[in-house]
Design an enzyme around this catalytic site. Structure first.
Site, PDB file in Angstrom:
ATOM      1  CD  GLU A  94      20.953  67.196  20.763  1.00  7.64           C
ATOM      2  OE1 GLU A  94      19.937  67.481  21.438  1.00  7.64           O
ATOM      3  OE2 GLU A  94      21.399  66.039  20.662  1.00  7.64           O
ATOM      4  CB  CYS A 139      21.310  61.982  18.531  1.00  9.45           C
ATOM      5  SG  CYS A 139      20.924  62.309  16.796  1.00  9.45           S
TER       6      CYS A 139
END
Length: 232
Positions: free
Chosen positions: A104, A2
């Site tokens: 993402e 992340c």
């Protein structure tokens, strides 16, 4: 991994979910990036929960260099209990990291396409995090010798079935009923490992966003504007 996330939820709604005491003002953040300060919720010295603003990227207390933090923005949940960089924080300095989306990237037609991922309805949630306090042994960029700096990292497990086509890993997301055991330093950390798996598929959603989020200098609503309808 992340590497970017958002927190645009108003403070009153966050206070209702996380039950913290704070006089801090939290402006909307659309593109939180490593090394920046961001909100975490942790147990205060006098009990109860407090809101703090450490830097993203954990610097272990024994580290000689602040630059190590840029390499430790995430901690793998599978090894967090044993890794020297994280195991002390995992034992006693656990925190909640409020968010309402994370990003993402996936290769599509020869370029990296960003996605914003979160919960259906855009409701806020919590990443599982660890925090640490580091004291500079010598002066470095922006930090004086002897200065103390608080930092944090986000735990990650393998991605769930919905997110795996986008990225192999995802942040650990904690359900509200697990906030208390996660924050309680008296709990045996090994008893908490069962909380650190992929989050269930059903409550989650994602959508494509534009490339504004690629640049850390962009921190405005364009980062979260959808290119297509929400998927999932």
């Amino acid at each position: 991994m992340c590497g970017r996330y958002s927190l645009t939820t108003p403070l009153d709604a966050l206070r209702s979910l996380f039950d913290f005491e704070s006089l801090l003002n939290l402006p909307p953040r659309y593109n939180i990036a490593p090394t920046q300060e961001a909100a975490v919720v942790r147990t205060s010295d006098v009990g109860g929960r407090e809101l703090a603003m450490p830097r993203w990227g954990l610097i272990p207390s024994w580290s000689k260099e602040a630059s190590m933090g840029a390499k430790l923005i995430n901690a793998r949940s599978e090894t967090v209990a044993e890794k020297p960089s994280f195991r002390e924080a995992f034992r006693s300095r656990r925190c909640l990291i409020p968010a309402d989306g994370f990003y993402e990237w996936r290769m599509e037609e020869g370029r990296k396409q960003p996605f914003r991922i979160g919960m259906k309805g855009g409701i806020p949630f919590a990443f599982a995090g660890l925090w640490e306090q580091w004291t500079a042994k010598a002066a470095s960029t922006g930090i004086a010798e002897g200065e103390s700096v608080e930092t944090f990292t986000i735990l990650t497990p393998p991605a769930n079935d919905k997110l795996r086509p986008i990225h192999a890993r995802m942040p650990v997301i904690l359900a509200p009923e697990t906030f208390d055991p996660w924050l309680d330093a008296a709990n045996d950390p090994h008893s908490l490992l069962s909380l650190l798996g992929p989050y269930p598929v059903a409550p989650m959603a994602f959508y494509r966003v534009g490339t504004a989020v690629n640049n850390v200098r962009n921190d405005d609503p364009s980062c979260i504007a959808p290119l297509t309808a929400i998927a999932g």
